[in-house]
Write a protein that holds these residues in place. Structure first.
Motif, PDB file in Angstrom:
ATOM      1  N   ASP A   1      52.072  52.023 -38.235  1.00  0.00           N
ATOM      2  CA  ASP A   1      52.031  53.574 -38.108  1.00  0.00           C
ATOM      3  C   ASP A   1      52.942  54.173 -39.222  1.00  0.00           C
ATOM      4  OD1 ASP A   1      50.859  55.976 -36.880  1.00  0.00           O
ATOM      5  OD2 ASP A   1      52.927  56.220 -36.136  1.00  0.00           O
ATOM      6  N   TRP A   2      53.984  53.973 -39.257  1.00  0.00           N
ATOM      7  CA  TRP A   2      55.118  54.557 -40.013  1.00  0.00           C
ATOM      8  C   TRP A   2      54.764  54.124 -41.614  1.00  0.00           C
ATOM      9  CZ3 TRP A   2      57.619  58.644 -39.365  1.00  0.00           C
ATOM     10  CH2 TRP A   2      57.970  59.021 -37.778  1.00  0.00           C
ATOM     11  N   GLN A   3      54.386  52.960 -41.989  1.00  0.00           N
ATOM     12  CA  GLN A   3      53.933  52.481 -43.095  1.00  0.00           C
ATOM     13  C   GLN A   3      53.094  53.499 -43.530  1.00  0.00           C
ATOM     14  OE1 GLN A   3      53.252  48.357 -43.880  1.00  0.00           O
ATOM     15  NE2 GLN A   3      54.577  47.798 -42.207  1.00  0.00           N
ATOM     16  N   SER A   4      51.862  53.924 -42.793  1.00  0.00           N
ATOM     17  CA  SER A   4      50.867  54.720 -43.450  1.00  0.00           C
ATOM     18  C   SER A   4      51.352  56.046 -43.677  1.00  0.00           C
ATOM     19  CB  SER A   4      49.814  54.749 -42.316  1.00  0.00           C
ATOM     20  OG  SER A   4      50.155  55.502 -41.081  1.00  0.00           O
ATOM     21  N   LYS A   5      52.623  56.432 -43.035  1.00  0.00           N
ATOM     22  CA  LYS A   5      52.958  57.814 -43.242  1.00  0.00           C
ATOM     23  C   LYS A   5      54.076  57.735 -44.549  1.00  0.00           C
ATOM     24  CE  LYS A   5      52.859  59.666 -38.704  1.00  0.00           C
ATOM     25  NZ  LYS A   5      52.503  58.293 -37.795  1.00  0.00           N
TER      26      LYS A   5
END
Length: 211
Positions: free
Chosen positions: A181-185
């Motif tokens: 999830d953080w990677q996608s941001k």
């Protein structure tokens, strides 16, 4: 970027008053470094590019008119005091909180901030021990790996907090270790001061995504 280039870059982007404040910080850095290890000694001769511009570049990556900024592991005042000097010059409501567990480094930052006529909040505590800040921006420079930084940041996020973490050439390895999830941001922004370095920018979205 050499030292003359670094100073010219700053002078083109900040007011004379802000530049005077940064000059005061530089003077105090050289003075205090003799007794407190604020930065790597090998970087003193290139402090304007290695520390000042490297810190200042973060300010423009935050939202305009950011009011509340939290800096983890502020150490010798980088990036926190540099950003505070720029921020108060552009936004009278700007508030900087610096977190540093080393008492001597906090002593340096308090004295430097006094001479720079900056009102900043300096917390001489471990990051894990500070109360939730619900801040607009969180930064950390040369402090820890990305996974740890995300854990440190979690209690202090609001619904739109911007996270700014300068990283070196191995940043992709650190990105791979955080949640998808953080990677996608993640936004990977080239550093102005090192062709192998980047600034990782994340924006929190909602409480569910922060879990």
């Amino acid at each position: 970027m050499n030292e003359d280039d670094a100073k010219a870059w700053l002078e083109a982007r900040v007011s004379r008053e802000t530049m005077d404040r940064l000059q005061l910080l530089h003077t105090q850095l050289l003075r205090w470094q003799n007794t407190v290890n604020l930065v790597a000694p090998s970087t003193l001769g290139v402090a304007w590019s290695r520390h000042f511009v490297d810190s200042a570049q973060l300010y423009r990556l935050a939202a305009p008119q950011t009011a509340r900024w939290l800096d983890f592991g502020s150490g010798g005042g980088f990036p926190g005091l540099v950003i505070a000097a720029i921020g108060v010059g552009e936004n009278p409501d700007f508030k900087m909180t610096l977190v540093e567990s080393d008492v001597r480094k906090c002593g340096f930052m308090r004295e430097a901030a006094r001479l720079m006529n900056l009102k900043v909040n300096i917390l001489t505590r471990r990051i894990a021990d500070i109360p939730p800040q619900k801040t607009d921006v969180i930064s950390a420079r040369a402090l820890s790996n990305l996974k740890n930084l995300m854990d440190f940041a979690k209690p202090h996020l609001n619904q739109s907090t911007c996270l700014l973490f300068p990283k070196g050439s191995s940043y992709q390895t650190e990105l791979d270790e955080i949640s998808e999830d953080w990677q996608s941001k993640a936004e990977v922004i080239p550093s102005l001061t090192d062709p192998d370095a980047v600034v990782l920018r994340f924006r929190a979205a909602n409480e569910k995504e922060q879990d």
